[in-house]
Each structure stands twice: as structure tokens, then as C-alpha cells.
Design a protein around this motif. Structure first.
Motif, PDB file in Angstrom:
ATOM      1  N   ASP A 401     -17.734  15.354 -57.405  1.00  0.00           N
ATOM      2  CA  ASP A 401     -17.785  16.619 -58.130  1.00  0.00           C
ATOM      3  C   ASP A 401     -16.885  17.643 -57.447  1.00  0.00           C
ATOM      4  O   ASP A 401     -16.233  17.353 -56.445  1.00  0.00           O
ATOM      5  CB  ASP A 401     -19.235  17.132 -58.212  1.00  0.00           C
ATOM      6  N   VAL A 402     -16.869  18.841 -57.991  1.00  0.00           N
ATOM      7  CA  VAL A 402     -16.004  19.895 -57.461  1.00  0.00           C
ATOM      8  C   VAL A 402     -16.403  20.270 -56.042  1.00  0.00           C
ATOM      9  O   VAL A 402     -15.544  20.541 -55.195  1.00  0.00           O
ATOM     10  CB  VAL A 402     -16.046  21.133 -58.382  1.00  0.00           C
ATOM     11  N   GLU A 403     -17.700  20.278 -55.752  1.00  0.00           N
ATOM     12  CA  GLU A 403     -18.147  20.646 -54.414  1.00  0.00           C
ATOM     13  C   GLU A 403     -17.551  19.723 -53.351  1.00  0.00           C
ATOM     14  O   GLU A 403     -17.019  20.197 -52.333  1.00  0.00           O
ATOM     15  CB  GLU A 403     -19.666  20.600 -54.331  1.00  0.00           C
ATOM     16  N   VAL A 404     -17.626  18.427 -53.559  1.00  0.00           N
ATOM     17  CA  VAL A 404     -17.119  17.481 -52.561  1.00  0.00           C
ATOM     18  C   VAL A 404     -15.596  17.560 -52.491  1.00  0.00           C
ATOM     19  O   VAL A 404     -15.011  17.461 -51.404  1.00  0.00           O
ATOM     20  CB  VAL A 404     -17.592  16.054 -52.869  1.00  0.00           C
ATOM     21  N   LYS A 405     -14.943  17.766 -53.637  1.00  0.00           N
ATOM     22  CA  LYS A 405     -13.488  17.940 -53.618  1.00  0.00           C
ATOM     23  C   LYS A 405     -13.117  19.147 -52.754  1.00  0.00           C
ATOM     24  O   LYS A 405     -12.139  19.106 -51.992  1.00  0.00           O
ATOM     25  CB  LYS A 405     -12.966  18.127 -55.036  1.00  0.00           C
ATOM     26  N   THR A 406     -13.902  20.208 -52.850  1.00  0.00           N
ATOM     27  CA  THR A 406     -13.648  21.397 -52.047  1.00  0.00           C
ATOM     28  C   THR A 406     -13.788  21.094 -50.556  1.00  0.00           C
ATOM     29  O   THR A 406     -13.047  21.639 -49.731  1.00  0.00           O
ATOM     30  CB  THR A 406     -14.628  22.520 -52.448  1.00  0.00           C
ATOM     31  N   ILE A 407     -14.728  20.217 -50.202  1.00  0.00           N
ATOM     32  CA  ILE A 407     -14.894  19.836 -48.797  1.00  0.00           C
ATOM     33  C   ILE A 407     -13.641  19.128 -48.289  1.00  0.00           C
ATOM     34  O   ILE A 407     -13.152  19.414 -47.186  1.00  0.00           O
ATOM     35  CB  ILE A 407     -16.139  18.951 -48.621  1.00  0.00           C
ATOM     36  N   TYR A 408     -13.112  18.195 -49.073  1.00  0.00           N
ATOM     37  CA  TYR A 408     -11.857  17.539 -48.702  1.00  0.00           C
ATOM     38  C   TYR A 408     -10.758  18.578 -48.509  1.00  0.00           C
ATOM     39  O   TYR A 408     -10.037  18.570 -47.506  1.00  0.00           O
ATOM     40  CB  TYR A 408     -11.418  16.566 -49.796  1.00  0.00           C
ATOM     41  N   GLN A 409     -10.603  19.453 -49.495  1.00  0.00           N
ATOM     42  CA  GLN A 409      -9.506  20.418 -49.452  1.00  0.00           C
ATOM     43  C   GLN A 409      -9.631  21.356 -48.264  1.00  0.00           C
ATOM     44  O   GLN A 409      -8.646  21.639 -47.562  1.00  0.00           O
ATOM     45  CB  GLN A 409      -9.477  21.199 -50.762  1.00  0.00           C
ATOM     46  N   THR A 410     -10.833  21.855 -48.002  1.00  0.00           N
ATOM     47  CA  THR A 410     -11.046  22.766 -46.884  1.00  0.00           C
ATOM     48  C   THR A 410     -10.759  22.073 -45.558  1.00  0.00           C
ATOM     49  O   THR A 410     -10.124  22.647 -44.665  1.00  0.00           O
ATOM     50  CB  THR A 410     -12.489  23.298 -46.898  1.00  0.00           C
ATOM     51  N   THR A 411     -11.216  20.829 -45.432  1.00  0.00           N
ATOM     52  CA  THR A 411     -10.972  20.081 -44.202  1.00  0.00           C
ATOM     53  C   THR A 411      -9.483  19.852 -43.990  1.00  0.00           C
ATOM     54  O   THR A 411      -8.964  20.009 -42.873  1.00  0.00           O
ATOM     55  CB  THR A 411     -11.703  18.724 -44.248  1.00  0.00           C
ATOM     56  N   ILE A 412      -8.782  19.497 -45.057  1.00  0.00           N
ATOM     57  CA  ILE A 412      -7.337  19.265 -44.965  1.00  0.00           C
ATOM     58  C   ILE A 412      -6.613  20.539 -44.537  1.00  0.00           C
ATOM     59  O   ILE A 412      -5.762  20.528 -43.645  1.00  0.00           O
ATOM     60  CB  ILE A 412      -6.797  18.759 -46.315  1.00  0.00           C
ATOM     61  N   LEU A 413      -6.953  21.666 -45.169  1.00  0.00           N
ATOM     62  CA  LEU A 413      -6.283  22.920 -44.826  1.00  0.00           C
ATOM     63  C   LEU A 413      -6.583  23.342 -43.389  1.00  0.00           C
ATOM     64  O   LEU A 413      -5.695  23.824 -42.682  1.00  0.00           O
ATOM     65  CB  LEU A 413      -6.708  24.018 -45.801  1.00  0.00           C
ATOM     66  N   ASN A 414      -7.818  23.168 -42.949  1.00  0.00           N
ATOM     67  CA  ASN A 414      -8.153  23.554 -41.576  1.00  0.00           C
ATOM     68  C   ASN A 414      -7.407  22.699 -40.556  1.00  0.00           C
ATOM     69  O   ASN A 414      -6.913  23.215 -39.545  1.00  0.00           O
ATOM     70  CB  ASN A 414      -9.665  23.431 -41.349  1.00  0.00           C
ATOM     71  N   LEU A 415      -7.319  21.386 -40.834  1.00  0.00           N
ATOM     72  CA  LEU A 415      -6.562  20.517 -39.926  1.00  0.00           C
ATOM     73  C   LEU A 415      -5.086  20.861 -39.941  1.00  0.00           C
ATOM     74  O   LEU A 415      -4.409  20.830 -38.913  1.00  0.00           O
ATOM     75  CB  LEU A 415      -6.782  19.052 -40.311  1.00  0.00           C
ATOM     76  N   PHE A 416      -4.560  21.216 -41.132  1.00  0.00           N
ATOM     77  CA  PHE A 416      -3.161  21.609 -41.231  1.00  0.00           C
ATOM     78  C   PHE A 416      -2.905  22.889 -40.427  1.00  0.00           C
ATOM     79  O   PHE A 416      -1.938  22.996 -39.678  1.00  0.00           O
ATOM     80  CB  PHE A 416      -2.778  21.821 -42.690  1.00  0.00           C
ATOM     81  N   ARG A 417      -3.805  23.871 -40.570  1.00  0.00           N
ATOM     82  CA  ARG A 417      -3.631  25.127 -39.835  1.00  0.00           C
ATOM     83  C   ARG A 417      -3.663  24.887 -38.331  1.00  0.00           C
ATOM     84  O   ARG A 417      -2.899  25.498 -37.578  1.00  0.00           O
ATOM     85  CB  ARG A 417      -4.724  26.114 -40.247  1.00  0.00           C
ATOM     86  N   ASN A 418      -4.565  24.010 -37.888  1.00  0.00           N
ATOM     87  CA  ASN A 418      -4.638  23.708 -36.454  1.00  0.00           C
ATOM     88  C   ASN A 418      -3.368  23.015 -35.972  1.00  0.00           C
ATOM     89  O   ASN A 418      -2.918  23.241 -34.843  1.00  0.00           O
ATOM     90  CB  ASN A 418      -5.852  22.839 -36.158  1.00  0.00           C
ATOM     91  N   ARG A 419      -2.806  22.159 -36.836  1.00  0.00           N
ATOM     92  CA  ARG A 419      -1.584  21.453 -36.443  1.00  0.00           C
ATOM     93  C   ARG A 419      -0.396  22.395 -36.330  1.00  0.00           C
ATOM     94  O   ARG A 419       0.379  22.343 -35.372  1.00  0.00           O
ATOM     95  CB  ARG A 419      -1.276  20.344 -37.450  1.00  0.00           C
ATOM     96  N   ILE A 420      -0.237  23.280 -37.305  1.00  0.00           N
ATOM     97  CA  ILE A 420       0.959  24.131 -37.292  1.00  0.00           C
ATOM     98  C   ILE A 420       0.886  25.185 -36.183  1.00  0.00           C
ATOM     99  O   ILE A 420       1.929  25.703 -35.772  1.00  0.00           O
ATOM    100  CB  ILE A 420       1.198  24.811 -38.655  1.00  0.00           C
ATOM    101  N   LYS A 421      -0.330  25.470 -35.680  1.00  0.00           N
ATOM    102  CA  LYS A 421      -0.440  26.403 -34.569  1.00  0.00           C
ATOM    103  C   LYS A 421       0.267  25.873 -33.330  1.00  0.00           C
ATOM    104  O   LYS A 421       0.645  26.636 -32.445  1.00  0.00           O
ATOM    105  CB  LYS A 421      -1.912  26.669 -34.247  1.00  0.00           C
ATOM    106  N   LYS A 422       0.412  24.542 -33.261  1.00  0.00           N
ATOM    107  CA  LYS A 422       1.026  23.916 -32.097  1.00  0.00           C
ATOM    108  C   LYS A 422       2.538  23.760 -32.256  1.00  0.00           C
ATOM    109  O   LYS A 422       3.209  23.294 -31.347  1.00  0.00           O
ATOM    110  CB  LYS A 422       0.401  22.538 -31.863  1.00  0.00           C
ATOM    111  N   GLU A 423       3.088  24.153 -33.410  1.00  0.00           N
ATOM    112  CA  GLU A 423       4.505  23.935 -33.668  1.00  0.00           C
ATOM    113  C   GLU A 423       5.294  25.242 -33.570  1.00  0.00           C
ATOM    114  O   GLU A 423       4.742  26.335 -33.682  1.00  0.00           O
ATOM    115  CB  GLU A 423       4.694  23.292 -35.046  1.00  0.00           C
ATOM    116  N   ASP A 424       6.568  25.094 -33.378  1.00  0.00           N
ATOM    117  CA  ASP A 424       7.475  26.232 -33.230  1.00  0.00           C
ATOM    118  C   ASP A 424       8.292  26.369 -34.515  1.00  0.00           C
ATOM    119  O   ASP A 424       9.038  25.460 -34.884  1.00  0.00           O
ATOM    120  CB  ASP A 424       8.401  25.989 -32.031  1.00  0.00           C
TER     121      ASP A 424
END
Length: 567
Positions: A401-424
Motif C-alpha cells: 500500500d501507499v504507507e509501505v511505499k512511503t517507508i521505502y521512499q523515506t529510507t532511500i532518501l535518508n540513505l541518499f542524504r547520508n551518502r552525499i554528505k560524505k561527497e565533495d
């Protein structure tokens, strides 16, 4: 006055006596007695009513040793469905001593802390049954050991064999076999896997279960709950009488989670039926056996919000109820094939997997099939259909459902944000300052390639993607106007000094690869047509560069504003 909604209430006695709304699941008792399983393992996703159902079983079956308390327990079931099931079922009410154990508190940072929590849980259960020490049928040596276990002073080996010892003492004191209820048996195992002491935890749980469930002559029956069936590590060694009821089984399918008629009845009771379509879109979609069910935790939470305001927006309530380490670990390790499969699911597609019910945490990353099985059995995927092929069961799965899809999306964005913090990203800003649109495109494409996208909410994804990268600069301030919904440009980037540089970026998502160039041009034209530069000009900036950026899947195109605003 309407009944209160039981948010977080998983004690059956409290739920009934305090007058909370209860979705009647007491026919679970009848089915349990009819099928006569000696040791029953129910695997269901987190927050699907397992703890409340075990609490219900305790209050139904337990002989507390006190007639007044037994009578109070019987009153809890007045008017519920089990009361009409027949006399043969009512004869089982209050007929057995019950050992009720939860392992969810063993989710700790270290093996020592987890063991202490499990020891405390076992000690509390010994204290709860201390009336047995008054019995003359129990030997003094056993009474001494019992007291040590209740006080938390016993040895490790005594606690690992505590279930059988307590069952024996209860039998000697009452003459009745014991019902054992164990909730969330796999929580300490999942936690131990991610914290690095998995093998040691397996040893303790195995010893606890072997003594209580395998060679226990004082056992009437046992019910165990968890998310996963874990047996290859020999957690259930030699338990030939173990009956496993997973999300694939037809039996018991309506007793965990809310069925659609139950949800409709609840919404009717509170007068919020007009929001049913939203409720269904966000929290329905799970298939247990052949029964369609809603996530009960999320339904109850959304009902609370709807009671406060009929216009309340749905939210992903389930995301905060337990660890999402499995999802985080999967995405962090995902190879190109896995990322493609995740994107297919996020687009509303399906994924066929072969069923492996006995995977272990150590097996999780040994194959893609094991990984997707974990996600299925823990509720992050659901079954759309099933088929039999080459002597194996296959499932066609999707995001529920939409709720679980949102969990995937939020997790992906948070991991992406953490990754780009380490890049120049100084090269990206140099390209922006130089008006080098081609260089900007190449840098952004390089970032898009390893990223997991979700295209059904593409503009938000790409907007977040771009904002996250641009926010890494220490020399510029980034303002995202999309979140404010004020109809202005998508992103503004500006120097703290009014004499410095400033940029406007407008984002578009293309319908196909051939439209990338024209859409980037349209984005740039929109900046000028709608005079997005005016806000920066009014602030006092004198050099304003404009960029139109278009995205399609893992490709982007960038256009530089040749009419850069110089005042």
C-alpha cells in the motif's frame, strides 16, 4: 460518548475493562482448540495484533490460583464471540496455569544487556506464580531454586531451562499442565544479527525453547509469535510437534490484522466512513492466506486522527513502530539488479520470488531470493498471486500500500542524504558559476546512476535529489520553494553576501528520453515567463543565473540561462 481507540494498548484486560474499542478476535481461541496443535508458531508482520492475541489467550485459559480473579477474567469475555462458540470451549476457560513471556525487551546493544532483560522477564513470571511456593507438593530444594530464579540470583543454565522448571512446579502445585505463550521470539535474534552477537543469542534461545517445548511433559500447548520462521539454526531442534502458521496459510488468516468489514464497521461507529477510500489506499493490501487484511496499527492511528479532524491526512504510522534495519541494510547493499527490482516495485510493478520459509538472518544476503523472502514475511511486500512450478511455490509480490511505499521512499532518501554528505560537490558549483551546463549534466548523471529512483512521485524525488546535493555547499544558502507551496521557482541558491552569486533552478520530469532537451528549455523559459528572478532582485542580488533541468529516470539535461540577470 464513543469508546476510546486503543493506540498502543496490547493488554486484553486493560482494553476491555477501560472500555476501549475492540475488534473481536476471540474466535481465534476456538480455532486454536479445534486444530489441537501442541506447539504453534504464528509468523506475522510487526504490529499485526500478535501481542494482544496472546494476552487474550492468557486471560481466557489462565487459572490464576484465585477464584475471585478467575471470575474477573471470565467477565472480560462477556458479549464476545467465543461465548457463543459452545460449552466445550467454555470448559477450557480458566483451566490451566499460563506462562506468559515476551522477548521484545531483549532488543539491546550488547549480549549482556539482552541477557539481563530476558532474565528479568523470566524472573517476573516466576514472581507472578509465587503462590505455588505455598504448595506442600514442591520439594524444599526446588522452592530454593524457584526463589533464586524469581530474585534474579540464579545461574545462566538455570534461566536457559527456566520454562521447563516453572512448568514442573506449576504442575506439582495445581495438578494441571501448563500453557506457554511466547511473544516476539525473533526480536532478540534480529537485533543480535545487526549488533554482532547472533550466534551467542541463538544458543540461549535454543536452550530456552528445547527445555520448555521439546522435552516438557508438563506442557498442555504453546503459542509462539514472531515475524519469521527461524529453524535452520536449530532454534526448534527436534520439535516434531511444531506447527508453523505463516502468512501463506489459510487457517487463522482473519485473526491477525483487520478485515475490510471490520474496518468499515469501525469507521461507521466513529462516523468517518467518507474517508474509507483513503484508508484503503494507504493501509490495505496485505494478503494472509486468502484473506485481505489492513494494517491494524495504522488503521487505529489514522482513526484517531480522523476523529480529531475528518480532513486529517494519512501518515506512515508503521514506520516508527519497529526497526527498519532490514530495509536500510538491503538498500545500502543493493547491487544494480536489486536496485532495478526496487524501482520496479516502487513503480507499482511486481516481483516473482520462490518461497523459502526457513531462511536465517545469516542467509539474508546470500541470494536475492532470501532477501525478498525476508521482506515478504516481515510485511514490506505482499502476495498478489501464487503458483506452483518445478516442485516449488512461487509468489508474485508487490508493495502492499501507499504507507509501505512511503517507508521505502523515506529510507532511500535518508540513505541518499547520508551518502552525499560524505561527497565533495565543489565541481558542481564551479560548473554552475561558469555557466557550464554540460559539466553540470555529467556530474548529476553520475550521481543518478547508483541512486534508486521512484518515478510515480518523480518530481518530489528529483527535487529532493537536487536540493540534497546543492545543500552540501558551505558558501551558498539553498531555499527550496516546493515545500512551501508558494508557486515560486523550485530552488534558489544564493550567496550570503548580496554582492555574491545567486541561481534559480527549475525542475521538470520528462515523459520519455526524447523530451529531455525540450523540457529543459521549457523549464528555463518558465523562469523568465513567471519572473522568478524578481524575489532575488528585490532582496538586492545583482547577478542571477538561471538553469532549467529536466530528468528522465537516470538521465538529466541542463540548460543555462543566456539572459542571466545582471543589474
Amino acid at each position: 460518548m464513543k469508546k476510546a481507540l486503543p493506540v498502543g494498548v496490547d493488554n486484553f484486560e486493560k482494553l476491555i475493562t477501560d472500555g476501549y474499542y475492540y475488534v473481536d478476535k476471540t474466535i481465534f481461541i476456538k480455532e486454536l482448540l479445534d486444530l489441537k496443535g501442541e506447539v504453534n508458531l504464528f509468523t506475522r508482520p510487526r504490529r499485526f495484533g500478535k501481542t494482544l492475541n496472546l494476552s487474550m489467550l492468557r486471560y481466557f485459559f489462565e487459572d490464576t490460583g484465585n477464584e475471585e480473579k478467575n471470575g474477573q477474567n471470565r467477565e472480560l469475555f462477556r458479549g464476545l464471540k467465543i461465548m457463543d462458540a459452545g460449552e466445550e470451549y467454555m470448559e477450557q476457560m480458566g483451566a490451566y496455569p499460563v506462562i506468559n513471556l515476551t522477548l521484545k525487551s531483549a532488543k539491546q546493544r550488547s549480549l549482556k544487556a539482552a541477557y539481563i532483560k530476558m532474565k528479568e522477564e523470566l524472573a517476573e513470571e516466576f514472581k507472578r506464580h509465587k503462590y505455588v511456593l505455598e504448595s506442600s507438593r514442591i520439594e524444599d530444594s526446588d522452592k530454593k531454586k524457584y526463589q533464586e530464579l524469581a530474585d534474579g540470583r540464579a545461574e545462566y543454565e538455570d534461566y536457559s531451562g527456566a520454562l521447563k522448571f516453572l512448568s514442573k512446579c506449576l504442575y506439582q502445585a495445581t495438578g494441571k499442565s501448563t500453557v506457554i505463550l511466547i511473544d516476539e521470539y525473533d526480536v532478540p535474534l534480529e537485533n543480535a544479527y545487526f549488533k554482532g552477537f547472533y550466534d551467542e543469542m541463538v544458543d540461549f534461545i535454543r536452550s530456552l525453547f528445547e527445555s520448555g517445548l521439546k522435552t516438557n511433559n508438563y506442557l498442555r500447548f504453546a503459542v509462539i509469535t514472531g515475524c519469521l520462521r527461524i529453524s535452520r539454526e536449530s532454534i526448534f531442534t527436534g520439535l516434531n510437534h511444531l506447527r508453523i502458521v505463516s502468512v501463506l496459510d489459510q487457517q487463522y488468516s482473519e485473526h491477525f490484522g483487520f478485515t475490510e468489514p471490520e474496518v468499515l464497521e469501525m469507521m461507521g461507529y466513529y462516523g468517518v466512513e467518507s474517508r474509507f477510500s483513503t484508508m484503503k489506499e494507504w493501509y490495505d493490501g496485505y494478503s494472509l492466506g486468502k484473506t485481505e487484511v489492513y494494517n491494524p496499527w495504522s488503521v487505529i492511528n489514522y482513526m484517531c486522527d480522523l476523529r480529531a479532524s475528518i480532513k486529517a491526512f494519512p501518515r506512515p504510522y508503521w514506520i516508527n513502530t519497529s526497526s527498519n534495519d532490514i530495509i536500510k541494510d538491503m538498500i545500502a547493499r543493493a547491487d544494480r539488479e536489486t536496485k532495478g527490482q526496487i524501482e520496479t516495485l516502487l513503480e507499482g510493478g511486481t516481483l516473482d520470488i520462490q518461497v523459502h520459509e526457513e531462511v536465517t538472518y545469516g542467509d539474508m544476503h546470500s541470494s536475492g531470493e532470501n532477501l525478498w523472502n525476508f521482506l515478504y514475511f516481515t510485511g514490506y511486500l505482499t502476495k498478489e498471486s501464487e503458483y506452483f512450478k518445478e516442485s516449488a511455490i512461487f509468489l508474485r509480490t508487490r508493495i502492499p500500500d501507499v504507507e509501505v511505499k512511503t517507508i521505502y521512499q523515506t529510507t532511500i532518501l535518508n540513505l541518499f542524504r547520508n551518502r552525499i554528505k560524505k561527497e565533495d560537490f565543489r565541481d558542481l558549483y564551479r560548473a554552475m558559476e561558469d555557466g557550464d551546463a554540460d559539466r553540470m549534466r555529467d556530474i548529476l548523471n553520475g550521481q543518478l546512476f547508483p541512486t534508486i529512483s521512484f518515478y510515480d512521485s518523480a518530481e518530489n524525488f528529483y527535487h529532493g535529489f537536487l536540493t540534497g546535493i546543492l545543500s552540501q555547499s558551505e558558501n551558498y544558502l539553498v531555499k527550496s520553494n516546493r515545500e512551501s507551496g508558494n508557486g515560486r521557482s523550485d530552488i534558489m541558491v544564493k550567496s550570503p553576501s548580496l554582492r555574491g552569486r545567486s541561481f534559480i533552478l527549475e525542475v521538470k520530469v520528462s515523459g520519455d528520453i526524447d523530451a529531455l532537451e525540450s523540457d529543459a528549455e521549457k523549464a528555463l523559459e518558465q523562469i523568465y515567463e513567471k519572473k522568478y528572478m524578481e524575489e532575488l532582485r528585490m532582496e538586492g542580488y545583482r547577478k542571477i543565473d538561471c538553469y532549467g533541468i529536466s530528468f528522465f529516470r537516470k538521465d538529466c539535461e541542463v540548460r543555462f540561462g543566456s539572459k542571466s540577470m545582471n543589474f
